[in-house]
Design a protein around this motif. Structure first.
Motif, short mmCIF file in Angstrom:
data_model
loop_
_atom_site.label_atom_id
_atom_site.label_comp_id
_atom_site.label_asym_id
_atom_site.label_seq_id
_atom_site.Cartn_x
_atom_site.Cartn_y
_atom_site.Cartn_z
N ASP A 27 0.84 -1.21 0.00
CA ASP A 27 0.00 0.00 0.00
C ASP A 27 0.87 1.26 0.00
OD1 ASP A 27 -2.31 -1.61 0.22
OD2 ASP A 27 -2.32 -1.47 2.41
N ALA A 28 1.92 1.23 0.80
CA ALA A 28 2.82 2.39 0.90
C ALA A 28 3.55 2.61 -0.43
CB ALA A 28 3.82 2.19 2.04
N ALA A 29 3.96 1.52 -1.10
CA ALA A 29 4.62 1.64 -2.40
C ALA A 29 3.67 2.26 -3.42
CB ALA A 29 5.12 0.28 -2.87
N GLU A 56 13.56 -1.89 -0.53
CA GLU A 56 12.65 -2.26 0.54
C GLU A 56 13.45 -2.51 1.81
OE1 GLU A 56 10.46 -5.69 -0.82
OE2 GLU A 56 10.27 -4.79 -2.80
N GLY A 57 13.01 -1.90 2.90
CA GLY A 57 13.61 -2.16 4.20
C GLY A 57 12.76 -3.18 4.95
N ASN A 58 12.93 -3.22 6.25
CA ASN A 58 12.12 -4.13 7.07
C ASN A 58 10.67 -3.68 7.15
OD1 ASN A 58 14.27 -5.84 7.68
ND2 ASN A 58 14.89 -4.57 9.41
N CYS A 59 10.46 -2.36 7.05
CA CYS A 59 9.10 -1.84 7.20
C CYS A 59 8.85 -0.62 6.33
CB CYS A 59 8.83 -1.51 8.67
SG CYS A 59 9.78 -0.10 9.30
N ASP A 60 9.72 -0.38 5.33
CA ASP A 60 9.56 0.80 4.49
C ASP A 60 10.02 0.50 3.07
OD1 ASP A 60 12.24 0.59 5.41
OD2 ASP A 60 12.60 2.67 4.87
N VAL A 61 9.65 1.40 2.16
CA VAL A 61 9.95 1.25 0.74
C VAL A 61 10.44 2.61 0.22
CG1 VAL A 61 8.95 0.73 -1.53
CG2 VAL A 61 8.10 -0.46 0.51
N GLN A 62 11.38 2.58 -0.71
CA GLN A 62 11.78 3.79 -1.42
C GLN A 62 11.51 3.56 -2.91
OE1 GLN A 62 14.40 2.42 0.76
NE2 GLN A 62 13.35 3.59 2.34
N ARG A 63 10.86 4.56 -3.52
CA ARG A 63 10.63 4.55 -4.96
C ARG A 63 11.43 5.70 -5.54
NH1 ARG A 63 8.15 -0.40 -6.05
NH2 ARG A 63 5.90 -0.16 -6.15
N ARG A 64 12.05 5.46 -6.69
CA ARG A 64 12.92 6.47 -7.30
C ARG A 64 12.64 6.59 -8.80
NH1 ARG A 64 15.90 3.24 -4.00
NH2 ARG A 64 16.79 4.26 -2.18
N ARG A 65 12.84 7.81 -9.29
CA ARG A 65 12.76 8.08 -10.73
C ARG A 65 13.89 9.03 -11.10
NH1 ARG A 65 6.25 9.02 -11.86
NH2 ARG A 65 5.62 6.97 -11.06
N VAL A 134 5.71 0.86 7.96
CA VAL A 134 4.37 0.28 7.85
C VAL A 134 4.47 -1.23 8.08
CG1 VAL A 134 3.51 2.08 6.30
CG2 VAL A 134 4.63 0.07 5.32
N ASN A 135 3.36 -1.91 7.98
CA ASN A 135 3.35 -3.35 8.18
C ASN A 135 4.07 -4.06 7.04
OD1 ASN A 135 1.77 -3.34 10.62
ND2 ASN A 135 0.02 -2.77 9.34
N PRO A 136 4.93 -5.03 7.36
CA PRO A 136 5.67 -5.75 6.32
C PRO A 136 4.73 -6.49 5.37
CG PRO A 136 6.61 -6.18 8.49
CD PRO A 136 5.31 -5.45 8.70
N SER A 137 5.12 -6.53 4.10
CA SER A 137 4.40 -7.29 3.08
C SER A 137 5.29 -7.39 1.85
CB SER A 137 3.07 -6.62 2.72
OG SER A 137 3.29 -5.43 1.98
N LYS A 138 4.89 -8.21 0.91
CA LYS A 138 5.58 -8.25 -0.39
C LYS A 138 5.25 -6.97 -1.13
CE LYS A 138 5.78 -13.21 -0.99
NZ LYS A 138 7.03 -13.67 -1.56
N VAL A 139 6.15 -6.57 -2.02
CA VAL A 139 5.97 -5.33 -2.77
C VAL A 139 6.15 -5.61 -4.25
CG1 VAL A 139 6.83 -2.97 -3.11
CG2 VAL A 139 6.84 -3.98 -0.82
N SER A 140 5.19 -5.16 -5.05
CA SER A 140 5.25 -5.30 -6.50
C SER A 140 6.03 -4.14 -7.10
CB SER A 140 3.84 -5.29 -7.09
OG SER A 140 3.08 -6.36 -6.58
#
Length: 176
Positions: A27-29, A56-65, A134-140
């Motif tokens: 969701d965060a991604a 992806e970290g343990n509980c966070d995501v970074q998106r870059r362009r 945020v809560n851990p999950s798989k990230v697409s």
């Protein structure tokens, strides 16, 4: 104000108990991608860009362009001003500005996502959104199609797209 600000996703301690957002990493991604999509939609005239490697970290995501359109030294102020006005219109709060030869701006969204734009020496703009913890999950992977070739997972080349506006060697005569 000059200086460097490191973007982190998980509060001061990184403790998952500090989670304030009731979402998972996917969701965060998606939200990070929405922030980037809105930012790029505000850039007029539009620029070519590519995804850069997300992390992806343990509980966070970074998106870059990375922007593949050359932003001339004469137009960098206009480019950053456009981004600044858009982010502030969205309620983002400025955290820091770096006015060096590689200018950067750091902001935080109302939902605690950190956003950054940095202009590299070759006139390449780099954007990053770091999510809160945020809560851990798989990230697409990101779903948004790039404007131009997609270099995600590869070394991003220096910008190679010329724009009549953004690459011009004269200062902008009006606010963009």
């Amino acid at each position: 104000m000059t200086g460097v600000l490191i973007l982190t996703g998980c509060g001061v301690s990184g403790d998952p108990a500090e989670r304030e957002v009731k979402m998972n990493m996917q969701d965060a991604a998606v939200r990070a991608d929405e922030i980037l999509d809105g930012t790029f939609a505000a850039i007029k005239p539009p620029v070519h860009w590519t995804h850069e490697r997300p992390t992806e970290g343990n509980c966070d995501v970074q998106r870059r362009r990375a922007v593949m359109t050359i932003i001339s030294e004469e137009r960098r102020g206009s480019f950053l001003g456009l981004i600044e006005r858009y982010w502030e219109s969205q309620g983002y709060k400025q955290l820091s500005v770096n006015n060096s030869n590689m200018p950067a701006m750091y902001y935080r969204t109302p939902d605690k996502f950190n956003v950054r734009v940095l202009i590299g020496g070759a006139g390449q703009a780099f954007f990053e959104v770091a999510t809160p913890c945020v809560n851990p999950s798989k990230v697409s992977p990101p779903k948004t199609e790039t404007v131009g070739p997609n270099y995600s997972g590869k070394m991003t080349p220096i910008p190679d797209v010329k724009s009549d506006f953004w690459s011009a060697k004269s200062p902008s005569s009006s606010r963009t």
